[in-house]
Scaffold this motif. Structure first.
Motif, PDB file in Angstrom:
ATOM      1  N   ASP A 265      38.727  11.893  -8.931  1.00 24.65           N
ATOM      2  CA  ASP A 265      38.322  11.300 -10.198  1.00 24.65           C
ATOM      3  C   ASP A 265      39.473  11.431 -11.194  1.00 24.65           C
ATOM      4  OD1 ASP A 265      37.084  12.022 -13.104  1.00 24.65           O
ATOM      5  OD2 ASP A 265      35.872  10.493 -12.085  1.00 24.65           O
ATOM      6  N   ASP A 268      39.127  14.251 -13.794  1.00 23.88           N
ATOM      7  CA  ASP A 268      39.361  15.595 -13.251  1.00 23.88           C
ATOM      8  C   ASP A 268      40.852  15.830 -13.042  1.00 23.88           C
ATOM      9  OD1 ASP A 268      36.629  16.023 -13.218  1.00 23.88           O
ATOM     10  OD2 ASP A 268      36.402  15.480 -11.099  1.00 23.88           O
ATOM     11  N   LYS A 271      42.724  16.228 -16.476  1.00 25.89           N
ATOM     12  CA  LYS A 271      42.384  17.525 -17.072  1.00 25.89           C
ATOM     13  C   LYS A 271      43.174  18.644 -16.405  1.00 25.89           C
ATOM     14  CE  LYS A 271      38.543  20.666 -18.047  1.00 25.89           C
ATOM     15  NZ  LYS A 271      37.070  20.892 -17.932  1.00 25.89           N
ATOM     16  N   LEU A 309      41.646  21.239  -5.797  1.00 31.30           N
ATOM     17  CA  LEU A 309      41.175  19.894  -6.117  1.00 31.30           C
ATOM     18  C   LEU A 309      41.516  18.893  -5.028  1.00 31.30           C
ATOM     19  CD1 LEU A 309      39.792  18.019  -8.118  1.00 31.30           C
ATOM     20  CD2 LEU A 309      41.994  17.755  -9.306  1.00 31.30           C
TER      21      LEU A 309
END
Length: 335
Positions: A265, A268, A271, A309
């Motif tokens: 995403d 995400d 960030k 991630l």
């Protein structure tokens, strides 16, 4: 450090065409086989500037030199930053406001056209004829310091283009780039992380609501538990780096023989790439830069981490034609 790549002779010849501010400028050859041509023989250029190009070759060269001089005068780029782009003698000239960069217009036009869809490495800092130690890559109008991580993680000792090794904070905050402003028709020097600009370019290329990244690896380190067990040799201070790229072909080149593909995403990703993480040395946990002709993205991790991630977002895996024996059955063949 990353694996050292042997640079083909055709690339070395090309680098000599571009980095010749102290020598006679050679004319362009349309012979893509890379054969040596007589520099005094007349050459015919058939390269036409793409209609979507942000500037012509002539404007590019003029604005690039102006940007270096302006950045030096304002203090936006210091001597150490300049070394990521230029040879040592060119750094000295830039500091005096006397920089000249000689690049063949026809070859540069090809670079500008190519850079509309992928990074195009056009200014090689090559000293020994075998490896490159940075320089400049053009991607969608913006000039990036090629191989910033590769050169700065351990430093470059060559007398031609010396650079010192950077610590974790410097690796994440001292990357220079020249951002094109189409309204003012000028380059603006930046130092920090080019994540916003590069991610925007990646999304333009991929044309979807997620960011797809690929990693070339082997069967053992395709498992998160194995890959995150110990810090690898691609170091960010005390942390390791899981390197990925949006270029499927580049990942296949690194694969031995596995390619892992993840969909992340954008929110995400941004960030994690822009917010200081207290668990990762108070710097963002994602590094973004350009290496050779593809973006490179590293996900920082501490040995023993259970979450990452990239690994948390893997959606597919495949094996390249390099697969042998049992590795052939590890996953479906890569397309």
């Amino acid at each position: 450090m990353k694996q050292i790549r042997i640079i083909p002779a055709t690339v070395i010849v090309a680098s000599l065409l571009f980095a010749t501010s102290a020598c006679k400028q050679r004319t362009f050859s349309n012979n893509k086989s890379g054969g040596v041509v007589n520099p005094d023989a007349p050459q015919v250029c058939t390269e036409k500037l793409d209609k979507d190009a942000p500037y012509s070759a002539g404007e590019f060269k003029k604005k690039l030199v102006e940007a270096f001089h302006k950045a030096v005068k304002s203090g936006n780029l210091r001597e150490e930053n300049l070394r990521d782009f230029l040879f040592a003698d060119e750094v000295e000239a830039a500091l005096k406001g006397q920089l000249e960069i000689s690049i063949d217009d026809c070859a540069l036009t090809r670079t500008i056209n190519e850079s509309l869809t992928k990074p195009s490495y056009f200014y090689w800092l090559s000293g020994n004829g075998r490896t490159t130690e940075g320089g400049m890559t053009l991607y969608k109008g913006t000039v990036y310091a090629e191989g910033f991580y590769r050169c700065r993680a351990a430093g470059v000792t060559s007398a031609i283009f010396p650079r010192r090794a950077y610590n974790l904070k410097e690796l994440m905050t001292q990357q220079p780039w020249l951002e094109w402003n189409k309204e003012t028709r000028s380059f603006n020097a930046r130092v920090g992380s080019p994540v916003a600009r590069i991610v925007q370019a990646i999304q333009e290329d991929q044309g979807n609501n997620s960011i797809t990244l690929h990693r070339g690896t082997n069967t053992v380190y395709s498992a998160k538990e194995k890959a995150l067990a110990t810090a690898n040799s691609f170091r960010f201070g005390d942390f390791g780096g899981i390197f990925t790229t949006p270029s499927y072909e580049a990942a296949k080149g690194w694969a031995n023989p596995v390619v892992l593909s993840a969909k992340i995403d954008p929110g995400d990703f941004i960030k994690a790439a822009t917010t200081a993480n207290p668990d990762k040395g108070d710097v963002p946990s994602i590094y973004v830069g350009i290496e050779y002709s593809y973006p490179e993205i590293a996900f920082l991790y501490e040995a023993g981490d259970s979450s990452n991630l990239f690994f948390n977002s893997i959606r597919a895996k495949c094996v390249t034609e390099k697969a042998q024996g049992a590795d052939k059955n590890f996953a479906q063949p890569c397309k």
